[in-house]
Design an enzyme around this catalytic site. Structure first.
Site, PDB file in Angstrom:
ATOM      1  N   HIS A 110     -17.838 -12.194  40.745  1.00  0.00           N
ATOM      2  CA  HIS A 110     -18.912 -12.593  39.837  1.00  0.00           C
ATOM      3  C   HIS A 110     -20.200 -11.879  40.216  1.00  0.00           C
ATOM      4  CE1 HIS A 110     -20.785 -15.983  42.527  1.00  0.00           C
ATOM      5  NE2 HIS A 110     -20.174 -15.107  43.279  1.00  0.00           N
ATOM      6  N   CYS A 152     -23.330 -11.715  34.883  1.00  0.00           N
ATOM      7  CA  CYS A 152     -22.013 -12.308  35.141  1.00  0.00           C
ATOM      8  C   CYS A 152     -21.066 -12.114  33.965  1.00  0.00           C
ATOM      9  CB  CYS A 152     -22.144 -13.786  35.512  1.00  0.00           C
ATOM     10  SG  CYS A 152     -22.931 -14.815  34.257  1.00  0.00           S
ATOM     11  N   HIS A 160     -22.880 -19.634  33.875  1.00  0.00           N
ATOM     12  CA  HIS A 160     -22.435 -18.627  34.835  1.00  0.00           C
ATOM     13  C   HIS A 160     -20.910 -18.550  34.790  1.00  0.00           C
ATOM     14  CE1 HIS A 160     -22.583 -16.069  38.353  1.00  0.00           C
ATOM     15  NE2 HIS A 160     -21.703 -16.835  38.972  1.00  0.00           N
TER      16      HIS A 160
END
Length: 247
Positions: free
Chosen positions: A199, A115, A187
């Site tokens: 993402h 990510c 994240h």
């Protein structure tokens, strides 16, 4: 100096796009044989072959006279096929772009293609180079708080709850850490407009997702890059368009 030679060639070719190649430590100007050289470029195959005879081609160069300092949709398709860095002359400067993989459809490898890599590469295509940092497996369970430690150092500011979200903003989320005493943001996702985020979730391909429900529930904080301009999003949108058109 290579950059001075490139700028001089671009100026001489304007309003047409210049094109050329960097071989070893030299810039080799090439002929643009595109049907509409003021809008695009095509390097003369003979010039490319002649450059290969002189050494390894390291960089593809072209210009956007009066245009924007981002690789176009067609540029991104061609760059990914070439596998080379591309340098773009615009507004009297040379903008350098690594050959990052398309932002969509990446295979996950933590610390290599994850990510944060999507976030970093997306910002690179927008003309901003974010720092990289080592990411060991399960760092959030080993006393580290890498995102929070690096966001401000990387040029981001945390938004307040009342701030309006705009394209390019970064959502930090807590995936699998909500059971910790203090849930950690592990994240990241980039807001790309119309309630969509870009993402790469662990062990999945990088993709677009609707921001809401699950993702909204686990959002830790929202951040904005201090040097961001709304026009910068062109770099991301052109890459996404290139991925869609090449499927």
């Amino acid at each position: 100096m290579i950059e001075n030679d490139i700028l001089a060639h671009a100026s001489a070719c304007a309003p047409a796009e210049c094109c050329g190649l960097v071989v070893n430590d030299a810039y080799i100007p090439c002929k643009n044989i595109a049907a509409k050289p003021q809008a695009t470029f095509e390097i003369n195959p003979d010039d490319w072959s002649a450059a290969e005879d002189k050494g390894d081609i390291l960089v593809v160069v072209h210009s956007h006279p009066g245009g924007v300092p981002f690789l176009s949709e067609a540029d991104r398709i061609a760059q990914c096929r070439s596998g080379l860095p591309w340098w773009l002359v615009c507004d009297g400067a040379v903008h350098k772009f690594r050959c990052v993989p398309p932002l969509l459809g990446r295979k996950f490898e933590h610390g290599v293609m994850d990510c944060y890599t999507v976030m970093r590469d997306a910002y690179h295509l927008c003309g901003h180079d974010l720092p990289d940092f080592d990411r060991q497996d399960d760092w959030w369970a080993n006393g580290q708080d890498l995102y929070i430690e690096n966001m401000e150092a990387g040029g981001f500011i945390r938004l307040a709850a009342e701030d309006e979200i705009q394209v390019g903003d970064v959502f930090l989320m807590c995936l699998g850490t909500t059971g910790q005493h203090v849930p950690k943001a592990n994240h990241s996702a980039i807001y790309i407009g119309d309630q969509f985020i870009l993402h790469q979730r662990p062990n999945t391909l990088s993709k677009r997702d609707v921001y809401g429900g699950y993702w909204q529930r686990f959002t830790h904080s929202i951040w904005r890059y201090q040097k961001w301009r709304q026009s910068d999003f062109t770099g991301i949108s052109n890459d996404l368009a290139a991925s869609s058109s090449s499927m």
